[in-house]
Design an enzyme around this catalytic site. Sequence first.
Site, mmCIF file in Angstrom:
data_model
loop_
_atom_site.group_PDB
_atom_site.id
_atom_site.type_symbol
_atom_site.label_atom_id
_atom_site.label_comp_id
_atom_site.label_asym_id
_atom_site.label_seq_id
_atom_site.Cartn_x
_atom_site.Cartn_y
_atom_site.Cartn_z
ATOM 1 N N PHE A 37 0.804 -0.852 -0.086
ATOM 2 C CA PHE A 37 0.159 0.041 0.080
ATOM 3 C C PHE A 37 0.304 1.547 -0.256
ATOM 4 O O PHE A 37 0.256 2.198 -0.334
ATOM 5 C CB PHE A 37 -0.957 0.374 1.233
ATOM 6 C CG PHE A 37 -2.289 -1.241 0.955
ATOM 7 C CD1 PHE A 37 -2.743 -1.212 -0.149
ATOM 8 C CD2 PHE A 37 -2.266 -1.841 1.842
ATOM 9 C CE1 PHE A 37 -3.907 -1.888 -0.216
ATOM 10 C CE2 PHE A 37 -2.974 -3.273 1.748
ATOM 11 C CZ PHE A 37 -4.237 -2.816 1.074
ATOM 12 N N GLY A 39 1.890 2.524 -1.904
ATOM 13 C CA GLY A 39 2.503 3.683 -2.964
ATOM 14 C C GLY A 39 1.512 3.813 -4.071
ATOM 15 O O GLY A 39 1.310 3.806 -5.171
ATOM 16 N N HIS A 40 0.584 2.548 -3.362
ATOM 17 C CA HIS A 40 -1.114 1.712 -4.398
ATOM 18 C C HIS A 40 -2.240 2.244 -3.493
ATOM 19 O O HIS A 40 -2.514 1.687 -3.123
ATOM 20 C CB HIS A 40 -0.387 0.451 -4.832
ATOM 21 C CG HIS A 40 -1.126 0.144 -5.685
ATOM 22 N ND1 HIS A 40 -2.498 -0.395 -6.038
ATOM 23 C CD2 HIS A 40 -0.555 0.002 -7.225
ATOM 24 C CE1 HIS A 40 -3.633 -0.508 -6.840
ATOM 25 N NE2 HIS A 40 -1.694 -0.695 -8.041
ATOM 26 N N PHE A 41 -2.817 3.509 -3.316
ATOM 27 C CA PHE A 41 -2.198 4.909 -3.903
ATOM 28 C C PHE A 41 -2.486 5.667 -2.290
ATOM 29 O O PHE A 41 -3.394 5.597 -1.916
ATOM 30 C CB PHE A 41 -3.548 5.110 -5.272
ATOM 31 C CG PHE A 41 -3.665 4.772 -6.216
ATOM 32 C CD1 PHE A 41 -2.393 4.673 -7.202
ATOM 33 C CD2 PHE A 41 -4.664 3.412 -6.184
ATOM 34 C CE1 PHE A 41 -2.458 5.052 -8.377
ATOM 35 C CE2 PHE A 41 -3.741 2.685 -7.519
ATOM 36 C CZ PHE A 41 -3.314 3.958 -8.557
ATOM 37 N N ILE A 46 -5.757 0.939 -2.860
ATOM 38 C CA ILE A 46 -6.178 0.246 -2.939
ATOM 39 C C ILE A 46 -5.295 -1.196 -3.775
ATOM 40 O O ILE A 46 -3.704 -0.808 -3.731
ATOM 41 C CB ILE A 46 -6.392 0.514 -4.465
ATOM 42 C CG1 ILE A 46 -8.154 1.120 -4.217
ATOM 43 C CG2 ILE A 46 -7.033 -0.611 -5.107
ATOM 44 C CD1 ILE A 46 -8.225 2.272 -5.371
#
Length: 120
Positions: A37, A39-41, A46
Site C-alpha cells: 500500500f 505507493g498504491h495509492f 487499493i
Amino acid sequence: MTGPLASGYLASGVEVLERSGSTTVARMVVAPDDPVFAGHFPGFPIFPGVAVVEFAHRAATALGTARLAAVESARFVRPTFPGATLTVRLTWDDARRRCAAVVSDDDGVVARIKLRYETS
C-alpha cells in the site's frame, strides 16, 4: 516461494480452508499495513491486482509445489481495500494443470483468474 510479491508482501499469509477433489478454498486478510500500500495509492489505498493474482497463486500452491506457467486471464471486477477478507475458490481441471479462481470479499466477487501450471 516465487512470484512478483515473494519478497515479503502478503504478510498476513494464506490459510487453506478446504481441499477436496477438484476444489481448493483459501482466505487471507488484507493487512492495512502491508507494504504494497505504500505507493498504491497515497490517500486512497487499493490492493493491487497483481497482489490478488499472487493470493490465488499462493492458495493454489499452498499444499504442494508447482511452477506457475501462465496467468491465462485475469478480470478484476472491483477494488479491494485494506482490512478486507479475501476468499478464493479454485476449481482444478482433471490433470491439476489449470485452475479457475474466483476471488471474493464480503461484498461479492473481486476477480476471476485462470492459472496454468507446469507438470513436474
